[in-house]
Design a protein around this motif. Structure first.
Motif, PDB file in Angstrom:
ATOM      1  N   LYS A 160      -9.781-100.598 -28.496  1.00  0.00           N
ATOM      2  CA  LYS A 160      -8.522-100.487 -29.233  1.00  0.00           C
ATOM      3  C   LYS A 160      -7.329-100.614 -28.296  1.00  0.00           C
ATOM      4  O   LYS A 160      -6.322-101.260 -28.635  1.00  0.00           O
ATOM      5  N   TYR A 161      -7.431-100.019 -27.107  1.00  0.00           N
ATOM      6  CA  TYR A 161      -6.331-100.093 -26.149  1.00  0.00           C
ATOM      7  C   TYR A 161      -6.085-101.538 -25.706  1.00  0.00           C
ATOM      8  O   TYR A 161      -4.937-102.009 -25.703  1.00  0.00           O
ATOM      9  N   PHE A 162      -7.165-102.258 -25.373  1.00  0.00           N
ATOM     10  CA  PHE A 162      -7.002-103.640 -24.923  1.00  0.00           C
ATOM     11  C   PHE A 162      -6.534-104.543 -26.065  1.00  0.00           C
ATOM     12  O   PHE A 162      -5.769-105.494 -25.834  1.00  0.00           O
ATOM     13  N   ARG A 163      -6.970-104.248 -27.270  1.00  0.00           N
ATOM     14  CA  ARG A 163      -6.501-105.026 -28.409  1.00  0.00           C
ATOM     15  C   ARG A 163      -5.002-104.820 -28.611  1.00  0.00           C
ATOM     16  O   ARG A 163      -4.263-105.777 -28.867  1.00  0.00           O
ATOM     17  N   THR A 164      -4.553-103.584 -28.486  1.00  0.00           N
ATOM     18  CA  THR A 164      -3.124-103.300 -28.624  1.00  0.00           C
ATOM     19  C   THR A 164      -2.321-103.994 -27.541  1.00  0.00           C
ATOM     20  O   THR A 164      -1.266-104.596 -27.801  1.00  0.00           O
ATOM     21  N   ARG A 165      -2.805-103.923 -26.301  1.00  0.00           N
ATOM     22  CA  ARG A 165      -2.115-104.597 -25.203  1.00  0.00           C
ATOM     23  C   ARG A 165      -2.052-106.106 -25.439  1.00  0.00           C
ATOM     24  O   ARG A 165      -1.032-106.759 -25.173  1.00  0.00           O
ATOM     25  N   GLU A 166      -3.146-106.680 -25.933  1.00  0.00           N
ATOM     26  CA  GLU A 166      -3.172-108.117 -26.179  1.00  0.00           C
ATOM     27  C   GLU A 166      -2.158-108.510 -27.253  1.00  0.00           C
ATOM     28  O   GLU A 166      -1.420-109.491 -27.099  1.00  0.00           O
ATOM     29  N   ASN A 167      -2.104-107.739 -28.338  1.00  0.00           N
ATOM     30  CA  ASN A 167      -1.154-108.050 -29.410  1.00  0.00           C
ATOM     31  C   ASN A 167       0.285-107.924 -28.937  1.00  0.00           C
ATOM     32  O   ASN A 167       1.140-108.757 -29.267  1.00  0.00           O
ATOM     33  N   ARG A 168       0.566-106.875 -28.163  1.00  0.00           N
ATOM     34  CA  ARG A 168       1.928-106.690 -27.675  1.00  0.00           C
ATOM     35  C   ARG A 168       2.315-107.778 -26.687  1.00  0.00           C
ATOM     36  O   ARG A 168       3.442-108.309 -26.727  1.00  0.00           O
ATOM     37  N   ASN A 169       1.403-108.148 -25.794  1.00  0.00           N
ATOM     38  CA  ASN A 169       1.705-109.212 -24.831  1.00  0.00           C
ATOM     39  C   ASN A 169       1.904-110.551 -25.542  1.00  0.00           C
ATOM     40  O   ASN A 169       2.793-111.327 -25.173  1.00  0.00           O
ATOM     41  N   PHE A 170       1.086-110.813 -26.564  1.00  0.00           N
ATOM     42  CA  PHE A 170       1.247-112.053 -27.318  1.00  0.00           C
ATOM     43  C   PHE A 170       2.583-112.082 -28.040  1.00  0.00           C
ATOM     44  O   PHE A 170       3.267-113.121 -28.084  1.00  0.00           O
ATOM     45  N   SER A 171       2.990-110.926 -28.593  1.00  0.00           N
ATOM     46  CA  SER A 171       4.290-110.858 -29.257  1.00  0.00           C
ATOM     47  C   SER A 171       5.426-111.059 -28.259  1.00  0.00           C
ATOM     48  O   SER A 171       6.416-111.733 -28.568  1.00  0.00           O
ATOM     49  N   THR A 172       5.272-110.500 -27.044  1.00  0.00           N
ATOM     50  CA  THR A 172       6.295-110.687 -26.012  1.00  0.00           C
ATOM     51  C   THR A 172       6.389-112.153 -25.595  1.00  0.00           C
ATOM     52  O   THR A 172       7.484-112.696 -25.401  1.00  0.00           O
ATOM     53  N   VAL A 173       5.237-112.819 -25.474  1.00  0.00           N
ATOM     54  CA  VAL A 173       5.225-114.243 -25.105  1.00  0.00           C
ATOM     55  C   VAL A 173       5.915-115.071 -26.182  1.00  0.00           C
ATOM     56  O   VAL A 173       6.727-115.971 -25.881  1.00  0.00           O
ATOM     57  N   LYS A 174       5.621-114.784 -27.458  1.00  0.00           N
ATOM     58  CA  LYS A 174       6.260-115.514 -28.538  1.00  0.00           C
ATOM     59  C   LYS A 174       7.765-115.286 -28.544  1.00  0.00           C
ATOM     60  O   LYS A 174       8.552-116.228 -28.752  1.00  0.00           O
ATOM     61  N   SER A 175       8.191-114.052 -28.313  1.00  0.00           N
ATOM     62  CA  SER A 175       9.621-113.756 -28.275  1.00  0.00           C
ATOM     63  C   SER A 175      10.299-114.468 -27.117  1.00  0.00           C
ATOM     64  O   SER A 175      11.391-115.040 -27.268  1.00  0.00           O
ATOM     65  N   THR A 176       9.653-114.459 -25.934  1.00  0.00           N
ATOM     66  CA  THR A 176      10.215-115.152 -24.774  1.00  0.00           C
ATOM     67  C   THR A 176      10.291-116.656 -25.009  1.00  0.00           C
ATOM     68  O   THR A 176      11.282-117.308 -24.656  1.00  0.00           O
ATOM     69  N   GLU A 177       9.250-117.217 -25.612  1.00  0.00           N
ATOM     70  CA  GLU A 177       9.245-118.646 -25.911  1.00  0.00           C
ATOM     71  C   GLU A 177      10.381-119.013 -26.865  1.00  0.00           C
ATOM     72  O   GLU A 177      11.064-120.029 -26.689  1.00  0.00           O
ATOM     73  N   SER A 178      10.605-118.161 -27.886  1.00  0.00           N
ATOM     74  CA  SER A 178      11.686-118.420 -28.830  1.00  0.00           C
ATOM     75  C   SER A 178      13.047-118.349 -28.149  1.00  0.00           C
ATOM     76  O   SER A 178      13.928-119.184 -28.406  1.00  0.00           O
ATOM     77  N   ARG A 179      13.218-117.375 -27.249  1.00  0.00           N
ATOM     78  CA  ARG A 179      14.497-117.256 -26.553  1.00  0.00           C
ATOM     79  C   ARG A 179      14.736-118.445 -25.629  1.00  0.00           C
ATOM     80  O   ARG A 179      15.862-118.950 -25.533  1.00  0.00           O
ATOM     81  N   ILE A 180      13.692-118.887 -24.933  1.00  0.00           N
ATOM     82  CA  ILE A 180      13.842-120.050 -24.038  1.00  0.00           C
ATOM     83  C   ILE A 180      14.196-121.297 -24.840  1.00  0.00           C
ATOM     84  O   ILE A 180      15.070-122.086 -24.438  1.00  0.00           O
ATOM     85  N   PHE A 181      13.555-121.475 -25.987  1.00  0.00           N
ATOM     86  CA  PHE A 181      13.861-122.632 -26.830  1.00  0.00           C
ATOM     87  C   PHE A 181      15.308-122.592 -27.316  1.00  0.00           C
ATOM     88  O   PHE A 181      16.032-123.608 -27.262  1.00  0.00           O
ATOM     89  N   ASN A 182      15.750-121.423 -27.799  1.00  0.00           N
ATOM     90  CA  ASN A 182      17.126-121.296 -28.280  1.00  0.00           C
ATOM     91  C   ASN A 182      18.132-121.538 -27.151  1.00  0.00           C
ATOM     92  O   ASN A 182      19.157-122.204 -27.346  1.00  0.00           O
ATOM     93  N   PHE A 183      17.831-120.989 -25.966  1.00  0.00           N
ATOM     94  CA  PHE A 183      18.722-121.201 -24.833  1.00  0.00           C
ATOM     95  C   PHE A 183      18.773-122.677 -24.435  1.00  0.00           C
ATOM     96  O   PHE A 183      19.841-123.209 -24.096  1.00  0.00           O
ATOM     97  N   SER A 184      17.623-123.359 -24.505  1.00  0.00           N
ATOM     98  CA  SER A 184      17.595-124.786 -24.166  1.00  0.00           C
ATOM     99  C   SER A 184      18.419-125.596 -25.162  1.00  0.00           C
ATOM    100  O   SER A 184      19.133-126.534 -24.778  1.00  0.00           O
ATOM    101  N   VAL A 185      18.313-125.242 -26.457  1.00  0.00           N
ATOM    102  CA  VAL A 185      19.094-125.953 -27.473  1.00  0.00           C
ATOM    103  C   VAL A 185      20.584-125.746 -27.237  1.00  0.00           C
ATOM    104  O   VAL A 185      21.385-126.698 -27.288  1.00  0.00           O
TER     105      VAL A 185
END
Length: 214
Positions: A160-185
Protein backbone atom coordinates in the motif's frame (compact mmCIF):
# COMPACT_ATOMS: atom_id res chain seq x y z
CA UNK A 1 -1.12 -39.70 9.12
CA UNK A 2 0.36 -37.42 11.77
CA UNK A 3 1.36 -34.87 9.12
CA UNK A 4 -2.15 -34.95 7.68
CA UNK A 5 -3.66 -34.27 11.09
CA UNK A 6 -1.25 -31.40 11.67
CA UNK A 7 -2.18 -29.88 8.31
CA UNK A 8 -5.87 -30.19 9.08
CA UNK A 9 -5.35 -28.58 12.48
CA UNK A 10 -3.34 -25.78 10.85
CA UNK A 11 -6.03 -25.13 8.23
CA UNK A 12 -8.70 -25.16 10.90
CA UNK A 13 -6.80 -22.68 13.02
CA UNK A 14 -6.24 -20.34 10.05
CA UNK A 15 -9.93 -20.47 9.17
CA UNK A 16 -10.77 -19.72 12.78
CA UNK A 17 -8.49 -16.68 12.75
CA UNK A 18 -10.14 -15.35 9.59
CA UNK A 19 -13.55 -15.76 11.21
CA UNK A 20 -12.42 -13.52 14.06
CA UNK A 21 -11.37 -10.70 11.74
CA UNK A 22 -13.72 -8.43 9.82
CA UNK A 23 -12.23 -5.91 7.39
CA UNK A 24 -13.48 -3.32 4.93
CA UNK A 25 -11.19 -1.97 2.19
CA UNK A 26 -12.60 0.71 -0.09
CA UNK A 27 -11.59 3.47 -2.49
CA UNK A 28 -13.75 6.57 -2.22
CA UNK A 29 -13.88 9.70 -4.35
CA UNK A 30 -14.26 12.67 -2.02
CA UNK A 31 -15.56 15.66 -3.93
CA UNK A 32 -14.96 19.28 -2.96
CA UNK A 33 -16.75 20.54 0.18
CA UNK A 34 -17.83 17.00 1.09
CA UNK A 35 -17.74 15.16 4.40
CA UNK A 36 -18.10 11.37 4.15
CA UNK A 37 -18.50 9.02 7.13
CA UNK A 38 -18.21 5.23 7.36
CA UNK A 39 -19.27 2.97 10.22
CA UNK A 40 -18.20 -0.34 11.73
CA UNK A 41 -19.81 -2.39 14.48
CA UNK A 42 -17.70 -3.74 17.36
CA UNK A 43 -19.35 -6.50 19.39
CA UNK A 44 -16.49 -7.34 21.76
CA UNK A 45 -14.86 -5.03 24.27
CA UNK A 46 -11.09 -4.91 23.94
CA UNK A 47 -11.08 -5.70 20.23
CA UNK A 48 -8.31 -4.19 18.12
CA UNK A 49 -9.39 -1.76 15.38
CA UNK A 50 -6.91 -1.11 12.58
CA UNK A 51 -7.50 2.06 10.58
CA UNK A 52 -5.52 2.84 7.43
CA UNK A 53 -6.00 5.45 4.73
CA UNK A 54 -3.95 7.20 2.05
CA UNK A 55 -4.87 10.02 -0.31
CA UNK A 56 -3.99 8.75 -3.78
CA UNK A 57 -4.71 11.87 -5.82
CA UNK A 58 -6.16 15.36 -5.70
CA UNK A 59 -4.99 18.71 -4.40
CA UNK A 60 -2.06 18.48 -2.00
CA UNK A 61 -2.80 14.80 -1.22
CA UNK A 62 -4.21 15.66 2.21
CA UNK A 63 -7.54 15.34 4.00
CA UNK A 64 -9.05 15.95 7.45
CA UNK A 65 -10.23 12.88 9.38
CA UNK A 66 -12.06 12.08 12.62
CA UNK A 67 -12.63 8.79 14.46
CA UNK A 68 -15.51 8.79 16.93
CA UNK A 69 -16.55 6.15 19.48
CA UNK A 70 -20.07 4.90 20.30
CA UNK A 71 -20.47 7.52 23.01
CA UNK A 72 -19.65 10.38 20.64
CA UNK A 73 -16.18 10.88 22.10
CA UNK A 74 -13.46 11.69 19.56
CA UNK A 75 -10.75 9.01 19.56
CA UNK A 76 -8.50 10.42 16.84
CA UNK A 77 -8.58 13.49 14.63
CA UNK A 78 -6.18 15.52 12.54
CA UNK A 79 -6.18 17.94 9.63
CA UNK A 80 -4.31 17.90 6.33
CA UNK A 81 -3.13 14.32 6.79
CA UNK A 82 -1.79 12.45 3.75
CA UNK A 83 -1.60 8.93 5.18
CA UNK A 84 -2.39 7.11 8.42
CA UNK A 85 -1.79 3.60 9.70
CA UNK A 86 -3.03 3.22 13.26
CA UNK A 87 -4.34 0.54 15.64
CA UNK A 88 -6.36 1.27 18.78
CA UNK A 89 -8.32 -0.75 21.34
CA UNK A 90 -12.11 -0.55 21.49
CA UNK A 91 -12.90 0.23 25.12
CA UNK A 92 -16.62 -0.29 24.60
CA UNK A 93 -18.92 -2.05 22.17
CA UNK A 94 -21.06 -0.25 19.64
CA UNK A 95 -20.77 1.63 16.39
CA UNK A 96 -17.53 3.46 15.56
CA UNK A 97 -17.54 6.30 13.03
CA UNK A 98 -14.72 7.15 10.61
CA UNK A 99 -15.14 10.47 8.77
CA UNK A 100 -13.17 12.17 5.98
CA UNK A 101 -13.60 15.90 5.48
CA UNK A 102 -12.75 17.75 2.25
CA UNK A 103 -14.58 20.98 3.07
CA UNK A 104 -11.27 22.88 2.94
CA UNK A 105 -11.11 22.34 -0.85
CA UNK A 106 -13.21 24.52 -3.14
CA UNK A 107 -12.73 22.51 -6.34
CA UNK A 108 -10.15 19.72 -5.78
CA UNK A 109 -11.44 16.13 -5.62
CA UNK A 110 -9.60 13.57 -3.48
CA UNK A 111 -9.26 9.84 -4.14
CA UNK A 112 -8.92 8.10 -0.76
CA UNK A 113 -7.98 4.45 -0.18
CA UNK A 114 -8.89 3.24 3.30
CA UNK A 115 -9.29 0.04 5.29
CA UNK A 116 -11.06 -0.63 8.59
CA UNK A 117 -10.35 -3.98 10.25
CA UNK A 118 -11.74 -5.29 13.55
CA UNK A 119 -9.70 -8.06 15.18
CA UNK A 120 -11.16 -9.84 18.18
CA UNK A 121 -8.92 -11.36 20.82
CA UNK A 122 -8.42 -15.12 20.50
CA UNK A 123 -8.81 -17.00 23.79
CA UNK A 124 -6.33 -19.87 24.03
CA UNK A 125 -9.06 -22.21 25.26
CA UNK A 126 -10.93 -21.80 21.96
CA UNK A 127 -7.97 -22.68 19.75
CA UNK A 128 -8.46 -25.90 17.76
CA UNK A 129 -6.39 -28.80 19.00
CA UNK A 130 -6.24 -32.54 18.61
CA UNK A 131 -5.83 -35.33 21.10
CA UNK A 132 -2.29 -36.25 21.96
CA UNK A 133 -0.89 -32.79 21.18
CA UNK A 134 1.16 -31.24 23.96
CA UNK A 135 0.67 -27.59 25.01
CA UNK A 136 4.20 -26.83 23.81
CA UNK A 137 3.37 -28.05 20.29
CA UNK A 138 0.14 -26.06 20.23
CA UNK A 139 1.94 -22.96 21.46
CA UNK A 140 4.69 -23.34 18.84
CA UNK A 141 2.09 -23.79 16.10
CA UNK A 142 0.19 -20.73 17.32
CA UNK A 143 3.35 -18.61 17.38
CA UNK A 144 4.29 -19.72 13.85
CA UNK A 145 0.87 -18.81 12.49
CA UNK A 146 0.91 -15.45 14.28
CA UNK A 147 4.34 -14.74 12.80
CA UNK A 148 3.06 -15.59 9.31
CA UNK A 149 0.06 -13.31 9.91
CA UNK A 150 2.29 -10.44 11.03
CA UNK A 151 4.58 -10.91 8.02
CA UNK A 152 1.61 -10.86 5.66
CA UNK A 153 0.31 -7.68 7.29
CA UNK A 154 3.74 -6.07 6.88
CA UNK A 155 3.88 -7.06 3.21
CA UNK A 156 0.37 -5.71 2.68
CA UNK A 157 1.24 -2.38 4.29
CA UNK A 158 4.44 -2.08 2.25
CA UNK A 159 2.48 -2.71 -0.94
CA UNK A 160 0.00 0.00 0.00
CA UNK A 161 2.84 2.39 0.81
CA UNK A 162 4.60 1.82 -2.52
CA UNK A 163 1.32 2.09 -4.39
CA UNK A 164 0.63 5.44 -2.73
CA UNK A 165 4.13 6.68 -3.53
CA UNK A 166 3.73 5.58 -7.15
CA UNK A 167 0.39 7.37 -7.55
CA UNK A 168 1.70 10.56 -5.97
CA UNK A 169 4.88 10.54 -8.07
CA UNK A 170 2.86 9.93 -11.23
CA UNK A 171 0.57 12.83 -10.33
CA UNK A 172 3.62 15.05 -9.72
CA UNK A 173 5.09 14.06 -13.10
CA UNK A 174 1.80 14.87 -14.85
CA UNK A 175 1.59 18.23 -13.09
CA UNK A 176 5.20 19.07 -13.98
CA UNK A 177 4.64 18.04 -17.60
CA UNK A 178 1.56 20.27 -17.80
CA UNK A 179 3.45 23.23 -16.34
CA UNK A 180 6.38 22.76 -18.74
CA UNK A 181 3.98 22.60 -21.69
CA UNK A 182 2.14 25.75 -20.59
CA UNK A 183 5.42 27.58 -20.02
CA UNK A 184 6.66 26.52 -23.47
CA UNK A 185 3.46 27.79 -25.10
CA UNK A 186 3.75 31.14 -23.30
CA UNK A 187 7.45 31.39 -24.15
CA UNK A 188 6.76 30.65 -27.83
CA UNK A 189 4.03 33.28 -27.84
CA UNK A 190 6.39 35.86 -26.37
CA UNK A 191 9.05 35.01 -28.95
CA UNK A 192 6.54 35.47 -31.79
CA UNK A 193 5.43 38.80 -30.31
CA UNK A 194 9.02 39.99 -29.91
CA UNK A 195 9.84 39.00 -33.52
CA UNK A 196 6.80 40.87 -34.81
CA UNK A 197 7.70 43.91 -32.71
CA UNK A 198 11.26 43.91 -34.07
CA UNK A 199 9.99 43.72 -37.66
CA UNK A 200 7.61 46.59 -36.96
CA UNK A 201 10.38 48.75 -35.43
CA UNK A 202 12.79 48.07 -38.33
CA UNK A 203 10.11 48.89 -40.90
CA UNK A 204 9.20 52.04 -38.99
CA UNK A 205 12.83 53.26 -39.05
CA UNK A 206 13.25 52.48 -42.75
CA UNK A 207 9.99 54.22 -43.63
CA UNK A 208 11.09 57.25 -41.61
CA UNK A 209 14.47 57.32 -43.39
CA UNK A 210 12.80 57.21 -46.83
CA UNK A 211 10.51 60.09 -45.97
CA UNK A 212 13.58 62.10 -44.87
CA UNK A 213 15.25 61.58 -48.27
CA UNK A 214 12.11 62.63 -50.11
Amino acid sequence: MIRLRLRLALLGFIAYLFSLTSATALTYKLVANEKACFFTQVDQQGAKIAFYFAVQSGGSFDVDYTVTGPNGKIIMENSKERQLDSVFTAKETGEYTFCFNNEMSTFAEKMVDFEIAVENETPSALLPSKQGTSPEQTSALEESIMKVSRDLSTINRNQKYFRTRENRNFSTVKSTESRIFNFSVVESGWMVCMAGLQVFIVRFFFQGARKGYV
